[in-house]
Design a protein around this motif. Structure first.
Motif, PDB file in Angstrom:
ATOM      1  N   ARG A  24     -63.330  43.875 -16.186  1.00  0.00           N
ATOM      2  CA  ARG A  24     -64.256  44.459 -15.175  1.00  0.00           C
ATOM      3  C   ARG A  24     -63.752  42.715 -14.770  1.00  0.00           C
ATOM      4  N   VAL A  25     -63.275  42.952 -13.033  1.00  0.00           N
ATOM      5  CA  VAL A  25     -63.113  41.260 -11.973  1.00  0.00           C
ATOM      6  C   VAL A  25     -64.504  41.585 -12.103  1.00  0.00           C
ATOM      7  N   TRP A  26     -64.922  41.750 -11.885  1.00  0.00           N
ATOM      8  CA  TRP A  26     -66.617  41.356 -12.145  1.00  0.00           C
ATOM      9  C   TRP A  26     -67.733  41.403 -14.117  1.00  0.00           C
ATOM     10  N   GLY A  27     -67.156  41.300 -14.006  1.00  0.00           N
ATOM     11  CA  GLY A  27     -67.496  40.776 -15.455  1.00  0.00           C
ATOM     12  C   GLY A  27     -68.261  39.854 -15.903  1.00  0.00           C
ATOM     13  N   SER A  28     -68.028  39.375 -17.898  1.00  0.00           N
ATOM     14  CA  SER A  28     -68.551  38.800 -18.306  1.00  0.00           C
ATOM     15  C   SER A  28     -67.582  37.652 -19.484  1.00  0.00           C
ATOM     16  N   ARG A  29     -67.415  37.064 -19.431  1.00  0.00           N
ATOM     17  CA  ARG A  29     -66.043  36.489 -20.598  1.00  0.00           C
ATOM     18  C   ARG A  29     -67.272  36.621 -21.654  1.00  0.00           C
ATOM     19  N   GLU A  42     -59.171  39.326 -19.615  1.00  0.00           N
ATOM     20  CA  GLU A  42     -59.863  39.553 -18.360  1.00  0.00           C
ATOM     21  C   GLU A  42     -60.967  39.446 -18.361  1.00  0.00           C
ATOM     22  N   PRO A  43     -62.283  39.562 -17.522  1.00  0.00           N
ATOM     23  CA  PRO A  43     -64.422  39.471 -18.611  1.00  0.00           C
ATOM     24  C   PRO A  43     -64.118  41.056 -18.697  1.00  0.00           C
ATOM     25  N   ALA A  96     -72.831  42.068 -15.267  1.00  0.00           N
ATOM     26  CA  ALA A  96     -72.337  41.805 -14.143  1.00  0.00           C
ATOM     27  C   ALA A  96     -72.563  40.419 -14.202  1.00  0.00           C
ATOM     28  N   ARG A  97     -71.630  39.571 -13.692  1.00  0.00           N
ATOM     29  CA  ARG A  97     -71.594  38.386 -13.678  1.00  0.00           C
ATOM     30  C   ARG A  97     -71.626  37.799 -12.433  1.00  0.00           C
ATOM     31  N   GLU A  98     -70.286  39.257 -10.928  1.00  0.00           N
ATOM     32  CA  GLU A  98     -70.870  38.864  -9.965  1.00  0.00           C
ATOM     33  C   GLU A  98     -70.550  39.949  -9.187  1.00  0.00           C
TER      34      GLU A  98
END
Length: 330
Positions: A24-29, A42-43, A96-98
């Motif tokens: 997910r674009v808002w996720g964590s690595r 991708e995260p 969620a990182r973002e």
């Protein structure tokens, strides 16, 4: 399928499900220490614990996907009288990182209008939360649909959202039609109808598809969304109970028989998912090989499971998740 269906009710033993890591674009690595997973590209935003494409990790059906076993043995998985052979619940852990998009999900009626089998009511159980963590669950009192439309057009929709602070142990219900968003700062165990329909209203300019018309059709100005107070019973704590699912914390003092996992008022037999929020456990039975319940993973207990004992092998915090669905009338 009907209640007098002649399908053979075979015995299925409990099995562990392999988590599936979803970008997910808002996720964590880096999901450590929660999971031993570092994203190569991708995260990772979601860890699917009961997705249709998740593989069964143990037992005679190892390597089969969860969706396949439901299709092949629906009554053995869910009990006689289940309305369909679809897997009823999707359980995830959200990282969620973002900020996620401001979004909502349709109810069953609207989803079926557009050719989907079901809508999506969900709940979030906070496994962890940083100071100041928040989520949005619904619209502020008095907000009109015209104001929602203006907020979408002007990029100011956030000001109309009902924000909730989040602490570890909180349970939040998000019923279909609720405008909502997850902000960074918490790790959430999400239980939802098995549906991946999301209508995005606003997405912070990320360039992903928006679904304005459908989201406005699905949106409700007032819903049941919000924090749910735990209901403490003699042998468990009910965290949330809706028409689609029940989520409970069940104490395991050294060892507990499987029969005691049931509540007196629930259908028997029925499907259950066991999730280790902390620590670890073990399922033992004369009928199947010892099965480990590992931290932050899920063991599925089919309706046709033989009896077993569940043991606490170290700090087990046991979450039991059971589906609710209409039963077929003969």
């Amino acid at each position: 399928m009907t209640s007098n269906d002649s399908t053979v009710f075979v015995e299925l033993t409990p099995f562990r499900i392999e988590p599936r890591f979803v970008s997910r674009v808002w996720g964590s690595r880096d999901l450590r220490p929660w999971y031993d997973c570092v994203a190569k590209e991708e995260p990772i935003g979601e860890v699917w614990l009961t997705g249709d494409d998740c593989e069964i990790a143990t037992g005679p059906h190892a390597g089969t996907t969860l969706g396949e076993i439901f299709k092949e043995q629906p009554q053995a998985m869910m009990g006689a009288g289940a309305l369909s052979s679809d897997s009823p619940l999707l359980i995830k852990v959200i990282f969620a990182r973002e900020k996620l998009s401001v979004q909502l999900h349709p109810d069953d009626r609207l989803a079926q209008k557009y050719g989907e089998p079901r809508g999506k009511t969900e709940c979030w159980y906070a496994l962890a939360a940083e100071a100041g963590a928040q989520v949005a669950a619904g619209l502020k009192a008095g907000v009109t649909m015209d104001e929602v439309k203006a907020g979408i057009d002007g990029g100011t929709l956030e000001k109309d959202l009902k924000m909730l602070s989040v602490r570890a142990g909180d349970m939040i219900l998000v019923d279909a039609g609720t405008v909502h968003a997850i902000w960074p700062g918490s790790v959430l165990l999400e239980t939802q109808q098995n549906c991946d329909l999301t209508y995005r209203m606003y997405d912070y300019g990320r360039g992903r598809e928006l679904h304005i018309e459908k989201s406005l059709e699905a949106a409700r100005l007032k819903t049941k969304a919000g924090k749910v107070a735990p209901r403490i019973l003699e042998d468990r704590t009910v965290l949330v109970e809706s028409q689609y699912f029940c989520v409970e914390r069940i104490p395991v003092e050294v060892s507990r028989p499987s029969a005691s996992l049931y509540r007196e008022d629930e259908p028997k037999p029925g499907l259950a998912y066991l999730f280790a929020a902390e620590g670890s456990g073990r399922l033992t039975s004369p009928s199947f090989a010892t099965l480990d319940l590992r931290v932050r993973e899920v063991v599925a207990v089919p309706a046709s499971s033989p009896v077993f004992a569940i043991q606490d092998t170290g700090g087990l915090d046991l979450i039991r998740i059971t589906p609710r669905w209409p039963r077929v009338v003969a």
